[in-house]
Enzyme design. Structure first.
Site, PDB file in Angstrom:
ATOM      1  N   ASN A   1      35.516 115.550  56.862  1.00 28.88           N
ATOM      2  CA  ASN A   1      36.804 115.305  56.159  1.00 28.88           C
ATOM      3  C   ASN A   1      37.202 113.680  55.970  1.00 28.88           C
ATOM      4  OD1 ASN A   1      39.003 116.108  54.302  1.00 28.88           O
ATOM      5  ND2 ASN A   1      40.205 116.915  56.078  1.00 28.88           N
TER       6      ASN A   1
ATOM      7  N   HIS B   1      46.622 130.840  60.045  1.00 21.60           N
ATOM      8  CA  HIS B   1      47.700 129.638  60.269  1.00 21.60           C
ATOM      9  C   HIS B   1      48.839 130.121  59.452  1.00 21.60           C
ATOM     10  CE1 HIS B   1      45.063 125.989  60.591  1.00 21.60           C
ATOM     11  NE2 HIS B   1      44.457 127.059  61.241  1.00 21.60           N
TER      12      HIS B   1
ATOM     13  N   ARG C   1      48.208 131.159  64.508  1.00 17.94           N
ATOM     14  CA  ARG C   1      48.644 129.662  64.831  1.00 17.94           C
ATOM     15  C   ARG C   1      49.994 129.522  64.184  1.00 17.94           C
ATOM     16  NH1 ARG C   1      46.069 123.737  63.306  1.00 17.94           N
ATOM     17  NH2 ARG C   1      47.661 123.871  61.669  1.00 17.94           N
TER      18      ARG C   1
ATOM     19  N   TYR D   1      52.618 117.503  60.861  1.00 17.70           N
ATOM     20  CA  TYR D   1      51.191 118.141  60.869  1.00 17.70           C
ATOM     21  C   TYR D   1      51.199 119.628  60.871  1.00 17.70           C
ATOM     22  CZ  TYR D   1      46.929 120.044  62.366  1.00 17.70           C
ATOM     23  OH  TYR D   1      45.974 121.241  62.298  1.00 17.70           O
TER      24      TYR D   1
ATOM     25  N   ASP E   1      49.112 123.982  67.718  1.00 17.26           N
ATOM     26  CA  ASP E   1      48.257 122.799  67.658  1.00 17.26           C
ATOM     27  C   ASP E   1      49.189 121.621  67.910  1.00 17.26           C
ATOM     28  OD1 ASP E   1      46.263 120.825  66.995  1.00 17.26           O
ATOM     29  OD2 ASP E   1      45.641 121.502  65.142  1.00 17.26           O
TER      30      ASP E   1
ATOM     31  N   HIS F   1      48.060 118.411  67.795  1.00 18.59           N
ATOM     32  CA  HIS F   1      47.321 117.622  67.135  1.00 18.59           C
ATOM     33  C   HIS F   1      47.371 115.900  67.758  1.00 18.59           C
ATOM     34  CE1 HIS F   1      45.378 116.448  63.178  1.00 18.59           C
ATOM     35  NE2 HIS F   1      44.919 117.591  63.336  1.00 18.59           N
TER      36      HIS F   1
ATOM     37  N   GLU G   1      46.845 123.499  71.896  1.00 18.58           N
ATOM     38  CA  GLU G   1      45.351 122.960  71.402  1.00 18.58           C
ATOM     39  C   GLU G   1      45.983 121.515  71.341  1.00 18.58           C
ATOM     40  OE1 GLU G   1      44.329 124.412  67.643  1.00 18.58           O
ATOM     41  OE2 GLU G   1      43.207 122.581  66.998  1.00 18.58           O
TER      42      GLU G   1
ATOM     43  N   GLU H   1      38.004 119.588  68.623  1.00 18.89           N
ATOM     44  CA  GLU H   1      37.662 119.835  67.057  1.00 18.89           C
ATOM     45  C   GLU H   1      37.028 118.364  66.721  1.00 18.89           C
ATOM     46  OE1 GLU H   1      41.361 120.845  65.441  1.00 18.89           O
ATOM     47  OE2 GLU H   1      41.684 118.875  64.575  1.00 18.89           O
TER      48      GLU H   1
ATOM     49  N   ARG I   1      36.565 123.492  71.405  1.00 20.55           N
ATOM     50  CA  ARG I   1      36.691 123.753  69.903  1.00 20.55           C
ATOM     51  C   ARG I   1      35.748 123.093  69.064  1.00 20.55           C
ATOM     52  NH1 ARG I   1      39.836 125.465  66.920  1.00 20.55           N
ATOM     53  NH2 ARG I   1      40.882 123.919  66.057  1.00 20.55           N
TER      54      ARG I   1
ATOM     55  N   HIS J   1      36.398 125.087  65.595  1.00 24.54           N
ATOM     56  CA  HIS J   1      37.268 124.852  64.833  1.00 24.54           C
ATOM     57  C   HIS J   1      36.716 125.439  63.390  1.00 24.54           C
ATOM     58  CE1 HIS J   1      38.299 120.656  62.607  1.00 24.54           C
ATOM     59  NE2 HIS J   1      39.374 121.433  62.529  1.00 24.54           N
TER      60      HIS J   1
ATOM     61  N   ASP K   1      38.289 122.489  55.773  1.00 22.75           N
ATOM     62  CA  ASP K   1      37.453 121.297  55.412  1.00 22.75           C
ATOM     63  C   ASP K   1      35.987 121.434  56.223  1.00 22.75           C
ATOM     64  OD1 ASP K   1      40.078 120.086  57.195  1.00 22.75           O
ATOM     65  OD2 ASP K   1      38.175 119.532  58.163  1.00 22.75           O
TER      66      ASP K   1
ATOM     67  N   GLU L   1      38.745 130.108  64.343  1.00 24.53           N
ATOM     68  CA  GLU L   1      39.656 129.732  63.568  1.00 24.53           C
ATOM     69  C   GLU L   1      39.403 130.137  62.327  1.00 24.53           C
ATOM     70  OE1 GLU L   1      40.318 125.361  63.536  1.00 24.53           O
ATOM     71  OE2 GLU L   1      42.261 125.819  62.217  1.00 24.53           O
TER      72      GLU L   1
ATOM     73  N   TRP M   1      47.255 110.916  64.890  1.00 25.97           N
ATOM     74  CA  TRP M   1      47.393 111.889  64.132  1.00 25.97           C
ATOM     75  C   TRP M   1      46.840 113.027  64.264  1.00 25.97           C
ATOM     76  CZ3 TRP M   1      44.252 114.691  60.281  1.00 25.97           C
ATOM     77  CH2 TRP M   1      45.121 115.479  59.884  1.00 25.97           C
TER      78      TRP M   1
END
Ligand SMILES: O=C(O)C(=O)C[C@H](O)[C@H](O)CO
Ligand SMILES: [Mg+2]
Length: 403
Positions: free
Chosen positions: A37, A122, A147, A159, A211, A213, A237, A263, A284, A313, A317, A340, A403
């Site tokens: 991605n 999600h 999630r 996020y 998550d 992130h 996560e 991930e 993941r 994961h 994407d 997921e 991020w």
């Protein structure tokens, strides 16, 4: 048998996907997902310039040898671009081998360890109330695991939260990277309230995940892990960036909240210390970014020795080619945890016809020989590539953050 032709197909039915197709001199073909991605065209260039020319004329049945040829032969080891390219070749070759054997891929891997594969969906909302409505929708649709990500008061864009309630979340949402502003203190104060509200409304049975992130430091992650302990998360996560694997040792000392990470991993060596020290509970990494079925099998086997289970994961994407192959892997792998699942757009599902199906919060693997996912190349051409970037994140004082 020889590889006669191989080529990449870039298509954007709602978002960008890169697919590698390998064709043999006997007319059999296989496809693999090479989508990275926000960096899609780097993998295309790597495949076209450095990988495909070396594949022509090779025996497609020598999957192991081709894997090591591409890994060791590059000299420059690992990295997401290299490993996604190798993964796409590997996935396409397993597809071919399973088709030649007349078996669905899971049979070739060793057969079923389970009848169905539990997934998590999600739920996102701009605030706790809106988020609870999305959790309720998922429960109504049969999900057993969800999630949960909600907007945080005082943070404009966060996020994992969709721009509009009820819509899917898409991280690569602009031509050049958007800039988000992040406040750790606001976030940390808010998340325990979110999970208190989730348990209050949905009770104890629903599996809930979250998550982070990569946005916390180890001691902040330890605090969050402790504070959500009463709400029994299935996992927390990516609570810190994982380049420094030892960080998880610190977090682990403080909390019994299960930890998931990986991930962005692309090799066993990204996870070796995490697994061997039992600092994590779920790995993941998934097929497309971690070297395909051949390498992911090695990671899962090592993980199994240390009670670490898989939690692939599975965002939008990654293409249906990755998801379909993952469902075969999940059906086989002894130490499966969860998969997921973010549903693809209907345009994506049309470009990639597949035989897996979602039922009662689980995926059911298909029985078509191969990994069960194809690509409609004519339709794919109708959706040209369009650059899309992941955002960046800054602290309130302007410091560039994770991020
Ligand atoms: O699905 C997840 O858990 C993610 O964190 C999604 C990632 O942000 C996404 O795949 C980045 O491309
Ligand atoms: Mg994630």
């Amino acid at each position: 048998m020889k590889i006669e032709q191989a080529y990449t197909i870039v298509t954007s039915p709602g978002r960008n996907f890169v697919t590698l197709k390998i064709v043999t001199d006997q007319g059999e073909y296989g496809i693999g997902d090479a989508t990275l991605n926000g960096r899609e065209m780097a993998v295309v260039a790597y495949l076209e310039e450095h990988v495909i020319p070396t594949l022509i004329g090779r025996d497609p049945q020598r999957i192991e040898d081709i894997w090591h040829y591409l890994y060791r032969g590059a000299y420059w080891r690992r990295g997401p671009v290299t490993m996604s390219a190798i993964a796409a070749v590997d996935m396409a070759l397993w597809d071919i081998k399973a088709k030649l054997a007349g078996m669905p891929l899971y049979q070739l891997l060793g057969g079923k360890s389970r009848d169905r594969v539990m997934v998590y969906g999600h739920a996102t909302g701009r605030d706790i109330e809106a988020c609870l409505e999305e959790v309720a929708r998922h429960v109504d649709e049969g999900y057993k695991a969800v999630r949960v990500q909600a907007g945080v008061p005082g943070i404009a864009s966060i996020y994992g939260v969709a721009k509009k309630d009820g819509e899917p979340y898409e991280p690569a949402d602009s031509d050049l990277p958007a800039e988000h502003v992040w406040s750790t203190s606001k976030y940390l104060n808010h998340v325990p309230k979110l999970f208190a509200a989730v348990r209050e409304r949905f009770g104890e049975d629903l599996h809930v995940l979250h998550d982070v992130h990569h946005r916390l430091t180890p001691i902040e992650a330890a605090r969050l892990g402790k504070e959500v302990e009463p709400y029994h998360l299935f996992w927390l996560e990516d609570c810190v960036p994982a380049e420094n694997q030892e960080a998880f040792g610190l977090i682990r000392q403080h909390t019994t909240t299960p930890l998931a990470v990986g991930e962005v991993f692309n090799s066993l060596y990204d996870a070796k210390a995490l697994i061997e020290n039992q600092w994590i509970d779920y790995i993941r990494a998934t097929l497309t970014h971690a070297g395909g079925i051949t390498h992911m099998r090695r990671i899962a086997d090592l993980a199994g020795l240390y009670h670490v289970r898989t939690g692939f994961h599975g965002p939008t994407d990654l293409s249906p080619v990755c998801l379909g192959s993952a469902i075969h892997f999940d059906t086989w792998v002894p130490n499966f945890g969860i998969q997921e699942y973010m549903p693809h757009t209907s345009a994506t599902d049309q470009v990639f016809p597949h035989d897996y199906r979602f039922e009662d919060g689980h995926f059911i693997v298909g029985e078509t020989p191969g990994h069960g996912v194809d690509i409609d190349e004519t339709l794919a051409k109708q959706y040209p590539y369009k650059r899309a970037s992941l955002p960046v994140n800054r602290l309130e004082d302007g410091t560039l953050w994770h991020w």
